[in-house]
Motif scaffolding. Structure first.
Motif, short mmCIF file in Angstrom:
data_model
loop_
_atom_site.label_atom_id
_atom_site.label_comp_id
_atom_site.label_asym_id
_atom_site.label_seq_id
_atom_site.Cartn_x
_atom_site.Cartn_y
_atom_site.Cartn_z
N PHE A 20 0.83 -1.20 0.00
CA PHE A 20 0.00 0.00 0.00
C PHE A 20 0.86 1.25 0.00
O PHE A 20 0.60 2.20 -0.74
N ARG A 21 1.89 1.27 0.84
CA ARG A 21 2.78 2.44 0.91
C ARG A 21 3.41 2.70 -0.47
O ARG A 21 3.42 3.83 -0.95
N GLU A 22 3.91 1.65 -1.09
CA GLU A 22 4.54 1.79 -2.40
C GLU A 22 3.55 2.36 -3.43
O GLU A 22 3.88 3.27 -4.19
N ILE A 23 2.35 1.83 -3.45
CA ILE A 23 1.33 2.29 -4.40
C ILE A 23 0.98 3.75 -4.15
O ILE A 23 0.97 4.57 -5.08
N ALA A 24 0.67 4.09 -2.91
CA ALA A 24 0.26 5.46 -2.60
C ALA A 24 1.38 6.46 -2.89
O ALA A 24 1.13 7.56 -3.39
N GLU A 25 2.62 6.08 -2.61
CA GLU A 25 3.74 6.96 -2.91
C GLU A 25 3.94 7.11 -4.41
O GLU A 25 4.25 8.19 -4.89
N ILE A 107 -11.41 -3.72 -2.14
CA ILE A 107 -11.00 -5.12 -2.06
C ILE A 107 -9.49 -5.20 -2.25
O ILE A 107 -8.95 -4.61 -3.19
N LYS A 108 -8.81 -5.91 -1.34
CA LYS A 108 -7.38 -6.13 -1.49
C LYS A 108 -7.15 -6.97 -2.74
O LYS A 108 -7.84 -7.95 -2.97
N ARG A 109 -6.20 -6.55 -3.51
CA ARG A 109 -5.85 -7.29 -4.73
C ARG A 109 -4.41 -7.78 -4.60
O ARG A 109 -3.56 -7.09 -4.06
N HIS A 110 -4.18 -8.95 -5.14
CA HIS A 110 -2.81 -9.48 -5.12
C HIS A 110 -2.05 -9.05 -6.36
O HIS A 110 -0.84 -9.16 -6.42
N ASN A 111 -2.76 -8.50 -7.34
CA ASN A 111 -2.13 -7.96 -8.53
C ASN A 111 -1.82 -6.49 -8.25
O ASN A 111 -2.72 -5.68 -8.05
N PHE A 112 -0.54 -6.15 -8.26
CA PHE A 112 -0.08 -4.81 -7.88
C PHE A 112 -0.76 -3.73 -8.72
O PHE A 112 -1.27 -2.76 -8.19
N GLN A 113 -0.75 -3.89 -10.05
CA GLN A 113 -1.30 -2.87 -10.93
C GLN A 113 -2.80 -2.69 -10.72
O GLN A 113 -3.32 -1.58 -10.73
#
Length: 131
Positions: A20-25, A107-113
């Motif tokens: 989550f941190r990586e995505i939001a940043e 929903i939490k996704r296991h696919n990063f994109q």
């Protein structure tokens, strides 16, 4: 130019916190992650500057996401912060509960994109409805 948002994210899964941190940043936002709901509530209480958004994992030890949501919604200082409930599963009862409180669900996704796209959509939705 898009305004940088401050986001708090609560989850007891350290991998999910990092993702989550990586995505939001990557989306250009500041993120503070918490693995303990009590610590997040204490930070919310003592920090003068409140976050723009709070993302709460539903399934947490000690204080779960629903309990933390109720505490936040009862607080005069915190109740207007947009909240997104995050979980791997969404039973109808939970969706109705969140809807009744005016809270979004993610929903939490296991696919990063895919997860990144979903987070970006939720943040954009809030921006559009709060203009």
């Amino acid at each position: 130019m898009k305004k940088v948002k401050t986001i708090y994210y609560l989850d007891d899964d350290y991998d999910d916190l990092g993702i989550f941190r990586e995505i939001a940043e990557e989306l250009g936002h500041n993120v503070k992650v918490f693995s303990d709901g009590r610590k997040m509530l204490l930070t919310l209480e003592i920090q003068a500057e409140k976050p723009d958004f709070i993302f709460l994992d539903i399934h947490m030890p000690v204080l779960n996401g629903e309990e933390i949501l109720e505490i936040i919604k009862k607080s005069e200082d915190l109740k207007d912060i947009p909240i997104v409930m995050v979980s791997g599963a969404y039973p109808k009862k939970l969706l109705q509960y969140c809807s009744d409180l005016g809270v979004s669900c993610l929903i939490k996704r296991h696919n990063f994109q895919e997860f990144k796209q979903n987070i970006a959509e939720v943040l954009k939705e809030f921006e559009l409805t709060n203009k």
